[in-house]
Design a protein around this motif. Structure first.
Motif, PDB file in Angstrom:
ATOM      1  N   VAL A  98      -2.720   1.762   8.963  1.00  0.00           N
ATOM      2  CA  VAL A  98      -3.483   0.868   9.440  1.00  0.00           C
ATOM      3  C   VAL A  98      -3.664  -0.390   8.430  1.00  0.00           C
ATOM      4  O   VAL A  98      -3.488  -1.462   8.654  1.00  0.00           O
ATOM      5  CB  VAL A  98      -4.876   1.525   9.548  1.00  0.00           C
ATOM      6  N   THR A  99      -3.543   0.135   7.020  1.00  0.00           N
ATOM      7  CA  THR A  99      -3.794  -0.792   5.901  1.00  0.00           C
ATOM      8  C   THR A  99      -2.444  -1.718   5.847  1.00  0.00           C
ATOM      9  O   THR A  99      -2.570  -2.936   5.878  1.00  0.00           O
ATOM     10  CB  THR A  99      -3.956  -0.228   4.541  1.00  0.00           C
ATOM     11  N   ILE A 100      -1.246  -1.219   6.132  1.00  0.00           N
ATOM     12  CA  ILE A 100      -0.074  -2.233   5.973  1.00  0.00           C
ATOM     13  C   ILE A 100       0.017  -3.125   7.247  1.00  0.00           C
ATOM     14  O   ILE A 100       0.435  -4.155   7.198  1.00  0.00           O
ATOM     15  CB  ILE A 100       1.174  -1.106   6.006  1.00  0.00           C
ATOM     16  N   THR A 101      -0.432  -2.661   8.488  1.00  0.00           N
ATOM     17  CA  THR A 101      -0.515  -3.380   9.475  1.00  0.00           C
ATOM     18  C   THR A 101      -1.490  -4.656   9.250  1.00  0.00           C
ATOM     19  O   THR A 101      -0.957  -5.711   9.713  1.00  0.00           O
ATOM     20  CB  THR A 101      -0.896  -2.698  10.768  1.00  0.00           C
ATOM     21  N   LEU A 102      -2.566  -4.133   8.932  1.00  0.00           N
ATOM     22  CA  LEU A 102      -3.629  -5.490   8.555  1.00  0.00           C
ATOM     23  C   LEU A 102      -2.916  -6.316   7.618  1.00  0.00           C
ATOM     24  O   LEU A 102      -3.133  -7.648   7.651  1.00  0.00           O
ATOM     25  CB  LEU A 102      -5.031  -4.643   8.009  1.00  0.00           C
ATOM     26  N   MET A 103      -2.268  -6.012   6.400  1.00  0.00           N
ATOM     27  CA  MET A 103      -1.901  -6.722   5.468  1.00  0.00           C
ATOM     28  C   MET A 103      -0.922  -7.771   6.011  1.00  0.00           C
ATOM     29  O   MET A 103      -0.619  -8.832   5.799  1.00  0.00           O
ATOM     30  CB  MET A 103      -1.268  -6.030   4.360  1.00  0.00           C
ATOM     31  N   GLY A 104       0.114  -7.208   6.741  1.00  0.00           N
ATOM     32  CA  GLY A 104       1.225  -8.008   7.331  1.00  0.00           C
ATOM     33  C   GLY A 104       0.840  -8.948   8.248  1.00  0.00           C
ATOM     34  O   GLY A 104       1.143 -10.263   8.139  1.00  0.00           O
TER      35      GLY A 104
END
Length: 532
Positions: A98-104
């Motif tokens: 979830v965190t990497i999707t939000l960041m991207g």
């Protein structure tokens, strides 16, 4: 203060599985920090300030751009609370997906935001919202990746295995420089300044796809699976982080002894050097980015070396030595960098120091127009990166060495500075001087490696598994978010107010001194007390 074993549960993972765990976690961390640092890389060049924070004053634009950089860091602790809760309740793997999707998504969004000239105040407002989303995402990413690797590591190898996560943070910064340099080289300066600088942000969509593809191959952490099967997961990990026996003191030392100190050293070795070269030392932008990028890449091995070493000598010793050496070497290394980066400017500052005297030499970097003549001269000198001192006098007077300037206007002052040897143009250091700068950057990265290389393993070992994600993420991201995230803004403000290009280093010095005291007094050596 009691410590808690990091490897209460370990799977006998085969080498292929371990390589996949380290590779996927590290690559995702590189991409995530790339997304976060690309803003800082372009803020140092002035593009972010000119595009989204126009103020009619170059220093104000720069400070506002760095304030936007700090906003992202300011929200990292909230992200640590939110995603730490999810990581301790739902699992390590799905939380950092979830965190990497939000960041991207947030990073790519920056590349599509119209300039302030097109949509007015909505532009900086949208940028700040996207920085907040980036901060929230990063608050959950580091803890998830570090814990995931640590909980897969065999006994006695956690320092070495997690050191690749630490090196990946620097890798994200290096990747941001590489992408910027390649993008600039592929187009004209006019195209770059008009819209080309947006491509590094949009490129994060590609990095996001690669990260998701790799991380979806991973299975859940064996430690979390064992806790879930036995019904030992925390019902409210955030609350337990503050109520678990002995955890308050562990949170304190993790915040003020570990996170604060290591962060300011790392940011000083990367962003402060880059801003110092491009700003006060007036090094040409591409040359400065290449020097810092090569120095950072050459220094990646320090993180792995000291992570590996911490498995043998303990986590505490390298950190304490690194803090102490930083206090001794910080200013001398920057003095050497300054002398090598722009020898003419450094020589002129020694031989013909600038002193501005007046009845009330007050200068505020945030004012678009200074209140008096003395302030206007200080504003001019700050924008040019000229070292100056101030003194009280009945009338406004400028002295350059032994010469007194009778007509202290900015135009006359610039001419006088050039006549006394001040090089106000952009410079490219010679090959020999570039080698000196690189050596200094590598030494700074060695200090960062000593204090940062083993930290993921240390923090995982410091806190109990049931609240580990929350307990390590909260102090880490408060420390890095506030002590580190505001470093560029605070140091640039000190430089602007004091006229001393090295003045901002006192912030780093003070934070490291505090961290050294706390670490020596309170930090246990977790590696030596581990249970395998």
């Amino acid at each position: 203060m009691a410590t808690v074993a990091a490897d209460d549960q370990h799977s006998a993972a085969d080498p292929h599985d371990i390589r996949l765990v380290i590779g996927a976690s590290s690559l995702g961390t590189i991409f995530e920090w790339y997304d976060f640092f690309i803003y800082g890389t372009l803020a140092a060049s002035g593009i972010i300030g000119r595009t989204f924070f126009p103020a009619g004053n170059e220093i104000v634009q720069t400070l506002l751009a760095w304030a936007g950089f700090a906003v992202g860091f300011g929200f990292r602790p909230l992200g640590a609370v939110l995603f730490g809760y999810l990581g301790d309740r739902l699992g390590r793997k799905y939380t950092f997906l979830v965190t990497i999707t939000l960041m991207g998504v947030a990073t790519a969004g920056v590349g599509f935001v119209p300039s302030a000239a097109s949509i007015g105040l909505a532009a900086p407002a949208i940028i700040l919202i996207l920085r907040i989303l980036q901060g929230l995402a990063l608050g959950g990413e580091y803890g998830g990746a570090a814990i995931y690797v640590a909980e897969h590591a065999p006994a006695g190898r956690a320092g070495f295995y997690t050191s690749f996560i630490q090196a990946s943070v620097a890798g994200g910064f290096i990747l941001s420089l590489i992408v910027v340099l390649l993008a600039r080289a592929s187009m004209s300066d006019a195209v770059w300044l008009a819209w080309g600088w947006r491509l590094p942000f949009i490129f994060s969509i590609v990095l996001l796809a690669v990260s998701l593809w790799m991380r979806l191959k991973l299975s859940e952490s064996p430690v979390f699976k064992a806790m879930k099967e036995s019904g030992e997961t925390a019902s409210n990990p955030f609350v337990e982080s503050f109520t678990y026996p002995g955890n308050l003191s562990r949170l304190f030392v993790a915040l003020f002894g570990i996170a604060a100190g290591l962060t300011v050293i790392w940011y000083t070795s990367m962003f402060s050097v880059l801003a110092f070269l491009q700003g006060p030392m007036r090094v040409e932008e591409t040359a400065a980015q290449v020097l810092v990028g090569i120095g950072a890449a050459a220094g990646l091995g320090w993180f792995v070396l000291f992570g590996w070493l911490s498995d043998r000598v303990g986590r505490k010793m390298p950190i304490v030595i690194g803090y102490a050496l930083t206090l001794v070497m910080l200013f001398p290394l920057f003095w050497v960098i300054g002398g090598a980066a722009n020898p003419d400017l450094a020589r002129a500052a020694r031989q013909a120091p600038v002193v501005v005297s007046g009845p009330d030499c007050h200068y505020s970097p945030f004012q678009q127009m200074q209140a008096d003549e003395c302030g206007k001269l200080l504003d001019f000198l700050s924008k040019k990166g000229i070292t100056y001192a101030t003194a009280r006098a009945p009338v406004t007077v400028v002295t350059i060495g032994d010469d007194t300037l009778g007509d202290p206007t900015p135009a006359a002052l610039e001419a006088a500075l050039v006549a006394r040897g001040y090089n106000l143009g952009k410079v490219v250091p010679s090959l020999g001087n570039s080698a000196i700068i690189l050596l200094c950057i590598i030494l700074l990265t060695a200090l960062a490696g000593m204090t940062y290389g083993s930290v993921a393993a240390l923090l995982c070992e410091l806190f109990p598994p049931r609240i580990r994600y929350s307990s390590m993420s909260i102090p880490y991201h408060i420390g890095t978010g506030y002590f580190g995230g505001f470093l560029p803004f605070i140091s640039q403000y000190i430089v602007a107010r004091s006229g001393d290009p090295y003045g901002g280093l006192w912030y780093t010095f003070a934070v490291v001194a505090m961290a050294l005291v706390v670490t020596v007094a309170m930090l246990p050596d977790t590696q030596r007390r581990r249970r395998s």
